[in-house]
Write an enzyme that holds these catalytic residues in place. Structure first.
Site, mmCIF file in Angstrom:
data_model
loop_
_atom_site.group_PDB
_atom_site.id
_atom_site.type_symbol
_atom_site.label_atom_id
_atom_site.label_comp_id
_atom_site.label_asym_id
_atom_site.label_seq_id
_atom_site.Cartn_x
_atom_site.Cartn_y
_atom_site.Cartn_z
ATOM 1 N N LYS A 147 41.812 86.599 -1.837
ATOM 2 C CA LYS A 147 42.893 87.297 -1.050
ATOM 3 C C LYS A 147 44.047 87.894 -2.091
ATOM 4 C CE LYS A 147 46.442 86.725 2.399
ATOM 5 N NZ LYS A 147 47.153 85.962 3.131
ATOM 6 N N GLU A 186 41.290 80.752 -11.556
ATOM 7 C CA GLU A 186 39.928 80.201 -11.583
ATOM 8 C C GLU A 186 38.896 81.510 -11.172
ATOM 9 O OE1 GLU A 186 42.372 78.907 -9.829
ATOM 10 O OE2 GLU A 186 42.143 76.796 -9.633
ATOM 11 N N GLY A 228 44.567 82.406 3.846
ATOM 12 C CA GLY A 228 43.298 82.082 2.969
ATOM 13 C C GLY A 228 42.438 81.121 3.827
ATOM 14 N N ARG A 229 43.302 79.987 4.564
ATOM 15 C CA ARG A 229 42.579 78.889 4.992
ATOM 16 C C ARG A 229 41.977 79.369 6.380
ATOM 17 N NH1 ARG A 229 47.654 77.836 3.436
ATOM 18 N NH2 ARG A 229 49.178 77.647 5.195
ATOM 19 N N GLU A 241 46.884 71.831 3.982
ATOM 20 C CA GLU A 241 47.566 73.184 3.217
ATOM 21 C C GLU A 241 48.622 73.670 4.284
ATOM 22 O OE1 GLU A 241 46.356 75.895 -0.259
ATOM 23 O OE2 GLU A 241 45.472 76.721 1.726
ATOM 24 N N HIS A 250 28.005 53.538 6.071
ATOM 25 C CA HIS A 250 27.744 52.641 5.115
ATOM 26 C C HIS A 250 28.574 52.713 3.709
ATOM 27 C CE1 HIS A 250 23.916 51.719 7.122
ATOM 28 N NE2 HIS A 250 23.980 52.906 7.741
ATOM 29 N N LYS A 283 50.187 75.598 -10.145
ATOM 30 C CA LYS A 283 49.402 76.509 -10.587
ATOM 31 C C LYS A 283 50.535 77.231 -11.920
ATOM 32 C CE LYS A 283 47.543 78.937 -6.440
ATOM 33 N NZ LYS A 283 47.828 80.010 -5.814
HETATM 34 O O1 F6P Z 1 45.371 76.793 -3.083
HETATM 35 C C1 F6P Z 1 46.105 77.871 -2.768
HETATM 36 C C2 F6P Z 1 45.525 78.946 -2.179
HETATM 37 O O2 F6P Z 1 46.586 80.282 -2.454
HETATM 38 C C3 F6P Z 1 45.006 78.724 -1.035
HETATM 39 O O3 F6P Z 1 45.857 79.045 0.186
HETATM 40 C C4 F6P Z 1 43.843 80.067 -1.037
HETATM 41 O O4 F6P Z 1 42.985 79.828 0.157
HETATM 42 C C5 F6P Z 1 43.350 79.707 -2.368
HETATM 43 O O5 F6P Z 1 44.306 79.606 -2.976
HETATM 44 C C6 F6P Z 1 42.617 80.831 -2.919
HETATM 45 O O6 F6P Z 1 43.333 81.921 -3.170
HETATM 46 P P1 F6P Z 1 42.945 83.518 -3.157
HETATM 47 O O7 F6P Z 1 42.048 83.965 -1.997
HETATM 48 O O8 F6P Z 1 43.890 84.488 -3.430
HETATM 49 O O9 F6P Z 1 41.974 83.652 -4.599
#
Ligand code: F6P
Length: 531
Positions: free
Chosen positions: A196, A202, A255-256, A341, A371, A488
Site C-alpha cells: 500500500k 522488506e 492494509g489489514r 493491529e 493435541h 520500523k
Molecule cells: O505492519 C505495519 C503495516 O503498515 C501494516 O499495517 C501493513 O499491512 C503492512 O505494514 C504492510 O504495509 P504495506 O502494504 O504498505 O507494504
C-alpha cells in the site's frame, strides 16, 4: 462519542450474577437457550449458523450489550463509515473497505463506487492481458499485502481449479524468497509487488532481489513480469522497480482491511477474477447484513459485542480462534493482524487512556490444536474464550472423515462448556481431581453448511465488522497503527549501523543504542565478519 469508556454498573452486575452460575445450569434451566442465542444468515450458496449459546451470556445480557452499543455510538460510527466520513481521525481518512465490494449506496457512496469500479476494471484488464506463458505467480508483500491474498489462495485451492500456481513471499529473511523461487523458470514467472505504501523495506528488498533473479535468468524486460499494487503509484516509479501494470488501492482502505481490493490480484491471477468476485459477493452479503440488521439479530454486531463482553467485562484477556477446516489454516494469522493491529491501542480517539482494549488473539487448526494447546483450554488456570469455525460439507474426498472432524469440533465446545465433575469421572479416587474438567468455558460456534468462496468472503467480512464493533465500544481508532512505526524506524537505524544494509535503509543516521542492543550489534558484527 467522546471519552474513553468505562464499563457501566448494570453490566458489571449482570456479569456478577453470571459468575454465580454455570453454562451447565443455564442450559438445564432454559431449554430454549440454544435456539434463543443462535442467529442465521443465508449467503447465496451456503448458510451460516452462529451459535452464541455456549457464551457466558443470557438474553438479558444481549439486550444490555445492544443498549450499550447504542450508547457507545457503534451504529452512528457505522453510518459515518458507510457515508465516507473521515472516521480514521488520526490520519484524517475515510474508511472504505466496504466500497471494494459494494454494489449500492447501502454500504458505500456512489462516487466512491464509481472510482473503485474503474480500478477494478484495470485489474481485470491486467489479469486478462497476462500471457498464457506465465505459469507461476509470486506475491511479494507483508502484513495486509500478504495475509489476505494468502488466506484466500490457500482456501480456494480446495474449491476452484487454479489457472496458475501462486506462492507468497513476505519475510526479509532471504530464505523466504529463495524457497519461493525454487524450481521456477524466470521466463514463466510473474511477480506481484504488493505494498500500500510502497515504502515497506522488506517488500522493496525482496522485489529488488526478484528483479535481479529475472535478469540473471535471461529476462530482458523484467518489468513485463511485474504487477505493482499500491496506493502510492508515484513511489513505484521512484523506487526503480519496473512494473508493466500499477494497480491502485485507495488510501482509505487499511492494509489489514484490503483483502477485497486489488491487493488480491494474485487471487485473480491464480483462480480467475470470477472466484475473487464470488468472495467479494459473500463479503457484500455480510456487509449488508451488518449495515441493515438490528443489533440483536446482527451476527457481526453480536460477535463483536461478545468479544467485548469477554475481554472487558468478564476480564478474559485472550481469545483462541480454532477453524476445523484445513483450508482455513491461515485464518488465525490473518485475524491476528486484523484484530490486534486494529484494536491493540491504549488511548481513545481523544488520547485518553483506555483500561482494556483488544484481547490477544491466537489459535490453530482443529483437530491438530487439540493435541497441542487444548489441555490448557480444558484444565488450565486461564479461561480462554474460543471461536470454533467449521462447515458441514466436506471439501475433501471423504465425507465420513469430515464428519469426524466436525464431531471433534462439537465435542470440544461441549467439553469446554459442560466439563466433567469428579462424580461423573468416577473410578480411582486419587485420580479424580486430575480427570475433572471445570467446564463453564465460553465459546462461539460458527457453522457453515458448506465453505464456498462466498461463505469464505462472508466469514472474513464478519470478523472485519466484529473488529470495528469492538473498536467503537472502546472508542479507539481501529484504523491507524502508530505502534509499529518505532520498531520500523529503529530497524533502519540498527541496520545502518551494521554497515551491510539494504538499499531502502541506506543513509539512515546512526543513533545511540541502549547497552543491550549495542552489545548484540557488536557480537553480530564479529560473527558476521567470520572472526
Ligand atoms: O505492519 C505495519 C503495516 O503498515 C501494516 O499495517 C501493513 O499491512 C503492512 O505494514 C504492510 O504495509 P504495506 O502494504 O504498505 O507494504
Amino acid at each position: 462519542m467522546s471519552n474513553a469508556r468505562s464499563v457501566p454498573a448494570h453490566l458489571e452486575s449482570l456479569a456478577d450474577s453470571l459468575r454465580k452460575t454455570t453454562l451447565r445450569k443455564l442450559f438445564a434451566s432454559d431449554h430454549q437457550r440454544a435456539a434463543a442465542l443462535t442467529r442465521s444468515l443465508h449467503l447465496g450458496d451456503a448458510e451460516l449458523m452462529a451459535d452464541f449459546s455456549k457464551q457466558l451470556i443470557t438474553g438479558e445480557v444481549v439486550d444490555a450489550l445492544v443498549a450499550e452499543a447504542r450508547s457507545a455510538g457503534v451504529e452512528s460510527l457505522r453510518t459515518d463509515m458507510v457515508s465516507g466520513r473521515a472516521i480514521n481521525s488520526t490520519e484524517g481518512r475515510a474508511v472504505t473497505h466496504m466500497a471494494m465490494r459494494a454494489t449500492s449506496d447501502l454500504t458505500a457512496p456512489d462516487a466512491l463506487r464509481a472510482e473503485v469500479n474503474e480500478h477494478d476494471q484495470l485489474m481485470r484488464a491486467a489479469v486478462d492481458a497476462i500471457p498464457a506463458g506465465i505459469r507461476d505467480v509470486v506475491n511479494i508483500g507483508i502484513g495486509g499485502s500478504d495475509l489476505g491474498p494468502a488466506l484466500l489462495c490457500d482456501a480456494l485451492a480446495s474449491m476452484r481449479k487454479p489457472v496458475r500456481d501462486v506462492r507468497f513471499v513476505s519475510n526479509i529473511d532471504p530464505v523466504d524468497l529463495d524457497r519461493a523461487l525454487e524450481g521456477l523458470n524466470p521466463a514463466h514467472t510473474l511477480f506481484v509487488v504488493c505494498s500500500k505504501s510502497f515504502g515497506t523495506s522488506e517488500t522493496l528488498a525482496n522485489a529488488r532481489r526478484a528483479i535481479a533473479w529475472l535478469v540473471a535468468g535471461g529476462v530482458t524486460r523484467p518489468g513485463d513480469h511485474v504487477i505493482a499494487v499500491t496506493a502510492q503509484p508515484e513511489r513505484v516509479a521512484s523506487s526503480g522497480i519496473p512494473a508493466r501494470y500499477v494497480l491502485i488501492m485507495p488510501e482509505s482502505v487499511g492494509g489489514r482491511f484490503s483483502v477485497s481490493s486489488p491487493v488480491s490480484v494474485a487471487v485473480a491471477l491464480a483462480y480467475g477474477c470470477d472466484a475473487l468476485g464470488e468472495v467479494r459477493d459473500g463479503m457484500r452479503t455480510m456487509d449488508e447484513h451488518f449495515v441493515r440488521t438490528p443489533a440483536a439479530d446482527n451476527i457481526a454486531m453480536l460477535l463483536g459485542l461478545v468479544w467485548w463482553w469477554n475481554s472487558t467485562v468478564l476480564g478474559f484477556p485472550t481469545v483462541a480462534v480454532v477453524p476445523y477446516s484445513r483450508v482455513l489454516a491461515l485464518l488465525p494469522s490473518y485475524l491476528q493482524q486484523l484484530i490486534m493491529e486494529s484494536n491493540g491501542k491504549s488511548v481513545s480517539r481523544d488520547g485518553e487512556a483506555v483500561p482494556v482494549s483488544s484481547p490477544i488473539v491466537w489459535g490453530g487448526l482443529g483437530t491438530n490444536a487439540q493435541h497441542a494447546f487444548f489441555q490448557l483450554l480444558h484444565q488450565g488456570t486461564h479461561v480462554v474464550p474460543c471461536d470454533f469455525i467449521g462447515h458441514s460439507m466436506s471439501l475433501g474426498s471423504s465425507g465420513d472423515d469430515h464428519d469426524t472432524l466436525v464431531a471433534n469440533m462439537f465435542a470440544q465446545a461441549q467439553a469446554l462448556a459442560v466439563g466433567v465433575t469428579a462424580d461423573e469421572v468416577g473410578g480411582d479416587t486419587a485420580l479424580r481431581a486430575h480427570r475433572t474438567t471445570p467446564g463453564n468455558r465460553p465459546s462461539t460456534t460458527l457453522l457453515f453448511s458448506k465453505l464456498t468462496p462466498r461463505a469464505l468472503g462472508a466469514l472474513i467480512a464478519l470478523y472485519e465488522h466484529a473488529t470495528f464493533v469492538q473498536g467503537a465500544m472502546w472508542n479507539v481508532n481501529s484504523f491507524d497503527q502508530w505502534g509499529v512505526e518505532l520498531g520500523k524506524k529503529l530497524a533502519n537505524q540498527v541496520a545502518a549501523d551494521m554497515g551491510s544494509v539494504a538499499e531502502d535503509m541506506k543513509g539512515t543516521p546512526s543513533v545511540e543504542h541502549d547497552a543491550s542492543t549495542a552489545q548484540l550489534l557488536q557480537q553480530h558484527r564479529v560473527w558476521r565478519s567470520g572472526r
